[in-house]
Structure formats: structure tokens, C-alpha cells
Design a protein around this motif. Structure first.
Motif, PDB file in Angstrom:
ATOM      1  N   MET A   1       0.836  -1.193   0.000  1.00 33.45           N
ATOM      2  CA  MET A   1       0.000   0.000   0.000  1.00 33.45           C
ATOM      3  C   MET A   1       0.874   1.247   0.000  1.00 33.45           C
ATOM      4  O   MET A   1       1.954   1.259   0.567  1.00 33.45           O
ATOM      5  N   GLU A   2       0.358   2.288  -0.608  1.00 31.08           N
ATOM      6  CA  GLU A   2       1.074   3.561  -0.660  1.00 31.08           C
ATOM      7  C   GLU A   2       0.034   4.681  -0.543  1.00 31.08           C
ATOM      8  O   GLU A   2      -0.875   4.791  -1.370  1.00 31.08           O
ATOM      9  N   ARG A   3       0.153   5.473   0.516  1.00 33.20           N
ATOM     10  CA  ARG A   3      -0.782   6.583   0.706  1.00 33.20           C
ATOM     11  C   ARG A   3      -0.446   7.681  -0.294  1.00 33.20           C
ATOM     12  O   ARG A   3       0.708   8.074  -0.450  1.00 33.20           O
ATOM     13  N   MET A   4      -1.454   8.180  -0.992  1.00 27.97           N
ATOM     14  CA  MET A   4      -1.237   9.257  -1.941  1.00 27.97           C
ATOM     15  C   MET A   4      -0.744  10.508  -1.224  1.00 27.97           C
ATOM     16  O   MET A   4      -1.160  10.799  -0.098  1.00 27.97           O
ATOM     17  N   THR A   5       0.113  11.245  -1.898  1.00 24.57           N
ATOM     18  CA  THR A   5       0.470  12.565  -1.404  1.00 24.57           C
ATOM     19  C   THR A   5      -0.708  13.511  -1.631  1.00 24.57           C
ATOM     20  O   THR A   5      -1.639  13.206  -2.386  1.00 24.57           O
ATOM     21  N   ALA A   6      -0.653  14.663  -0.984  1.00 30.37           N
ATOM     22  CA  ALA A   6      -1.729  15.653  -1.159  1.00 30.37           C
ATOM     23  C   ALA A   6      -1.830  16.085  -2.619  1.00 30.37           C
ATOM     24  O   ALA A   6      -2.943  16.214  -3.165  1.00 30.37           O
ATOM     25  N   THR A   7      -0.692  16.293  -3.261  1.00 29.23           N
ATOM     26  CA  THR A   7      -0.691  16.723  -4.661  1.00 29.23           C
ATOM     27  C   THR A   7      -1.357  15.688  -5.555  1.00 29.23           C
ATOM     28  O   THR A   7      -2.190  16.017  -6.407  1.00 29.23           O
ATOM     29  N   ASP A   8      -1.005  14.427  -5.362  1.00 31.50           N
ATOM     30  CA  ASP A   8      -1.568  13.376  -6.207  1.00 31.50           C
ATOM     31  C   ASP A   8      -3.036  13.120  -5.883  1.00 31.50           C
ATOM     32  O   ASP A   8      -3.830  12.803  -6.773  1.00 31.50           O
ATOM     33  N   ALA A   9      -3.408  13.253  -4.593  1.00 31.29           N
ATOM     34  CA  ALA A   9      -4.813  13.103  -4.224  1.00 31.29           C
ATOM     35  C   ALA A   9      -5.652  14.201  -4.873  1.00 31.29           C
ATOM     36  O   ALA A   9      -6.747  13.938  -5.392  1.00 31.29           O
ATOM     37  N   GLN A  10      -5.141  15.425  -4.872  1.00 33.29           N
ATOM     38  CA  GLN A  10      -5.854  16.518  -5.524  1.00 33.29           C
ATOM     39  C   GLN A  10      -6.005  16.250  -7.024  1.00 33.29           C
ATOM     40  O   GLN A  10      -7.071  16.472  -7.608  1.00 33.29           O
ATOM     41  N   THR A  11      -4.927  15.747  -7.653  1.00 32.26           N
ATOM     42  CA  THR A  11      -4.979  15.404  -9.072  1.00 32.26           C
ATOM     43  C   THR A  11      -6.018  14.317  -9.327  1.00 32.26           C
ATOM     44  O   THR A  11      -6.787  14.377 -10.299  1.00 32.26           O
ATOM     45  N   HIS A  12      -6.048  13.321  -8.445  1.00 34.62           N
ATOM     46  CA  HIS A  12      -7.016  12.224  -8.579  1.00 34.62           C
ATOM     47  C   HIS A  12      -8.443  12.739  -8.445  1.00 34.62           C
ATOM     48  O   HIS A  12      -9.305  12.448  -9.284  1.00 34.62           O
ATOM     49  N   TRP A  13      -8.722  13.501  -7.410  1.00 41.38           N
ATOM     50  CA  TRP A  13     -10.084  14.001  -7.201  1.00 41.38           C
ATOM     51  C   TRP A  13     -10.497  14.965  -8.307  1.00 41.38           C
ATOM     52  O   TRP A  13     -11.650  14.980  -8.722  1.00 41.38           O
ATOM     53  N   MET A  14      -9.548  15.776  -8.789  1.00 41.60           N
ATOM     54  CA  MET A  14      -9.870  16.742  -9.830  1.00 41.60           C
ATOM     55  C   MET A  14     -10.243  16.064 -11.141  1.00 41.60           C
ATOM     56  O   MET A  14     -10.959  16.643 -11.969  1.00 41.60           O
TER      57      MET A  14
END
Length: 438
Positions: A1-14
């Protein structure tokens, strides 16, 4: 497992608001193996690449960033498309498939294969075209390129230097939410501390601009006709040139491409009273990558009012260099650090609140230009050799025309993605790009 960084989470949600899958196209000549065997070989090779064995698991009510979890490679991830006979048909078919964005909770990538495509620019004879469709959250243009090079390389797989290993353990969604809640108090404390540092770094940037150490960023420009909502349809064009030609025009591939795009765009939008056309250019952040997406965008003036080509190239290069120096300022890292401390629920709320229907009066760039060198022309597929690569940056609510500048070996493709609802004469625009190349 790898927790997304904030930057990548924002990219994913966007991606739910603005579709942002990347499409990395490669053409191969001399492919001898049947396409079914090629597909099977790609599936086996993908199974050995850590980044291609991942999918997304969301955390309930966004109490934490999503996680990358292990996922086997499925046979449906390599898709063969038959009945496409020529290059124009291939691009048209691919454009139609861009509406089918990836569901990263199931699959974070797929490959499209087209066999015996005729009239591919720069190719002699039939060409096999392979397109890697990959979620932007999984990697920016540079990281996606490294993944593609592993996938289309005949050599044994080696783990990229910054690739995260796929760990075998897993936890449930409830436990993920619990971990998110447990880190919340520390995040809030960290956010206050890092937010203050970012504020002080911003004051440093203002001081450096005031003293002339750094150039002040240019304000956004008024919208042009191409800055309209793109709708769902897409059209693609590709113009081939050489790295040598772009160097001759601008001193570097990226600057040379900006010179060409600026000239073509000004001609396409003529007559137009404003001459402040700008491009939104992707720029790598400084330092080691802490996220899979390690870049930011900057507006660069295309100086289309400058009639002398040499002076225009110099002015564009100066603007681009100034943007890179601002990106290298310690404010960039301070802002990234503050971003890492934003609670996931707050970050997700911000993305949900983003209104794509709101059209700003000023835009950072009238078009987007993403420039990535994809390395040596030594990639292979089914016994064939790579002959070109291309890429198609996604459209946004205010940008209905974007450009990719992608090179492999000495061959560079200037790729054009457009909404036919906004850009009604894309062939004419492509011809202006060809004319600007000389």
C-alpha cells in the motif's frame, strides 16, 4: 500500500471535474509478431512493473488521502482496435476513446493497439501504433514517460529509482479512515507552522522581485476565442519535425516549439487586436520528487508582436527562464510542504467546490504546451523499432486547444488536441504550424 500525497490526491479528485488521463502514443515500424502475441507480451511485461500493478482505494468520506493498493494486471488492459487503416483514422479513433476515462479504483492504465496503420508521418510502410493511457495521479509526464519506456523496452525490467515498491500487506477502509483521523491533530499543528513558513517565503519572493533578483510574473491575459468550454468531442493532429529544426528556431526544443506555436496561433486568430498571446507551460519543480506529480504551470508570453524571429525567440526564452527561476525559489518547497499538511477532508472539499462553469476574464495561458523528451529511439515492440512518439494534453474548461511537444531520438512531434466545437478549422491550424516550422 502507498498513501497518496496531497498533490496526487488533488490530481485524482480533480479528474472527476476535469478529465486528465494522459495518452502517450508510440509508433513502431517492422513489427513482425501478431498483435495478439504483442498484447500478451505487454501484459506480462506490465506485470513486472511496480507502477502498473496499482489501483486506487478511496478512504470513506475522505477522512484521509486515497491509497495506491496492489492490483493484478488484467487482460482487458491491453485492447486491440482493428479496422483502422490509416493515420488520420487512427487519430480519429483515439480521439473518440478519450471520453472513456479510466476508473482508477479498478484500473489506472490501459494500452490501445492499432495494427498496420498506413501513412504514419515519418514512417516507411505499415506502422503499429501503441497508446499508453494512464491516470495523471499515477505520474506526471516525466514519470509516465519512464513507465512507458519500461513497457516498450526489450531489456529486462529494472525498478525505477523513485518507484514505490508494491507492498504485500493491506488494511481495510475502516482502518484507513481511523489512521486519517489519528493524524488529523498533528496535521493541523503542522499546517499552522508550515503555513507561516510559506507566508514568510512569499514575502521573500516579493522582496526578491522588488530588488530585481527575480522577474515579476506577467499578469494573466484576456480570453481569446479558443478559451471556451470544450464540450466532450476531441480532434487530434500531429506535426513531425526534428530537434535540430526547433533548436535552430529557438535555441532549445521547447523554446523553438513555443516560437512555432505562437506564430501559428497568432495567424489562426487573426484578425485580433490583442497581441498578448500566452502559453501555459509545464515546468518541473526543483529538488527530489515528493509526489508522483512533480511540476507546476507557468504563463509564458509568446511575444507574437515581435516581428524579428531571433528577438522573439530570445524574449520567449527569457520569459521561460524567469518562470523557472521563480519555480526554483524556496517558496515552491514551502508551499508544497504546507500542502502536505492540509487535512484530506478539507482538500477534497476544495476540489468538490471547484466550479468548472465559472469562466475567468483573465487566463494564465491561451493554450497549454507540455514538453517532454522521451529519450533515445531504442524502444521496441514485437520486433519493431520505434519511429515516433506523441502526447495529447487534456483540455480544460477554459482551454480548448492544447499542444504536446514530445521527442524520441531526434524526431519531435508537435501534437494538437482541440475541441471541434470551438476550433472549427483544425486542419487549417495544423497547416499554420507546418508553415511556421519552415
Amino acid at each position: 500500500m502507498e498513501r497518496m500525497t496531497a498533490t496526487d490526491a488533488q490530481t485524482h479528485w480533480m479528474s472527476a471535474k476535469i478529465p486528465n488521463d494522459q495518452f502517450l502514443l508510440f509508433g513502431f515500424v517492422g513489427v513482425r509478431a501478431p498483435l495478439e502475441r504483442v498484447a500478451a507480451d505487454l501484459e506480462r511485461r506490465a506485470s513486472a512493473i511496480a507502477d502498473l500493478r496499482l489501483r486506487v482505494r478511496e478512504v470513506p468520506v475522505a477522512l484521509d488521502h486515497p491509497y495506491w493498493v496492489s492490483a493484478p494486471v488484467g487482460a482487458d488492459q491491453v485492447r486491440i482496435h482493428r479496422g483502422v487503416s490509416d493515420w488520420d483514422g487512427c487519430l480519429a479513433d483515439l480521439a473518440g476513446r478519450m471520453a472513456d476515462q479510466l476508473d482508477t479504483t479498478s484500473r489506472a492504465w490501459r494500452v490501445h493497439l492499432y495494427d498496420a496503420v498506413q501513412a504514419v508521418p515519418g514512417a516507411d510502410g505499415a506502422t503499429t501504433v501503441a497508446v499508453l493511457q494512464i491516470a495523471h495521479a499515477l505520474g506526471d509526464g516525466s514519470r509516465a514517460t519512464r513507465i512507458a519506456r519500461e513497457l516498450f523496452d526489450s531489456r529486462p525490467i529494472t525498478t525505477p529509482e523513485n518507484a514505490s515498491p508494491v507492498r504485500s500487506f493491506d488494511i481495510g477502509s475502516t482502518a484507513m479512515a481511523g489512521l486519517g483521523l489519528a493524524r488529523l491533530p498533528l496535521q493541523l499543528v503542522s499546517l499552522v507552522r508550515r503555513g507561516r513558513r510559506a507566508h514568510l517565503a512569499h514575502r521573500d519572493l516579493e522582496r526578491d522581485i522588488a530588488t530585481g533578483e527575480l522577474a515579476e510574473p506577467r499578469p494573466g491575459g484576456p480570453r481569446a476565442p479558443i478559451n471556451a468550454a470544450p464540450g466532450e468531442r476531441r480532434e487530434l493532429r500531429v506535426v513531425l519535425t526534428s530537434a535540430r529544426r526547433l533548436h535552430d528556431l529557438g535555441g532549445s526544443v521547447t523554446v523553438g516549439a513555443l516560437v512555432v506555436i505562437g506564430q501559428a496561433l497568432a495567424s489562426h486568430l487573426s484578425p485580433r487586436p490583442d497581441t498578448d498571446l500566452r502559453a501555459e507551460v509545464t515546468i518541473a519543480k526543483p529538488g527530489p520528487a515528493r509526489a508522483r506529480n512533480h511540476f507546476r504551470n507557468a504563463g509564458v508570453d509568446l511575444h507574437v508582436d515581435e516581428t524579428d524571429p531571433t528577438r522573439r525567440a530570445t524574449a520567449i526564452r527569457d520569459d521561460l527562464d524567469a518562470a523557472r527561476r521563480r519555480t526554483d525559489h524556496h517558496l515552491t518547497e514551502a508551499e508544497s510542504a504546507a500542502m502536505r499538511s492540509v487535512p484530506a477532508a478539507l482538500l477534497a472539499w476544495g476540489v468538490r467546490s471547484f466550479d468548472t462553469a465559472v469562466v475567468p476574464e483573465l487566463v494564465t495561458g491561451h493554450t497549454v504546451v507540455s514538453s517532454v523528451h522521451r529519450g533515445a529511439a531504442d524502444l521496441t515492440l514485437g520486433g519493431g523499432q520505434v519511429c515516433l512518439t506523441a502526447g495529447f494534453p487534456a483540455l480544460s474548461p477554459v482551454q480548448s486547444l492544447t499542444h504536446g511537444v514530445h521527442g524520441i531520438g531526434d524526431t519531435v512531434a508537435i501534437s494538437i488536441t482541440a475541441s471541434p466545437d470551438v476550433v472549427t478549422d483544425l486542419d487549417g491550424y495544423r497547416d499554420r504550424v507546418v508553415e511556421a516550422l519552415g
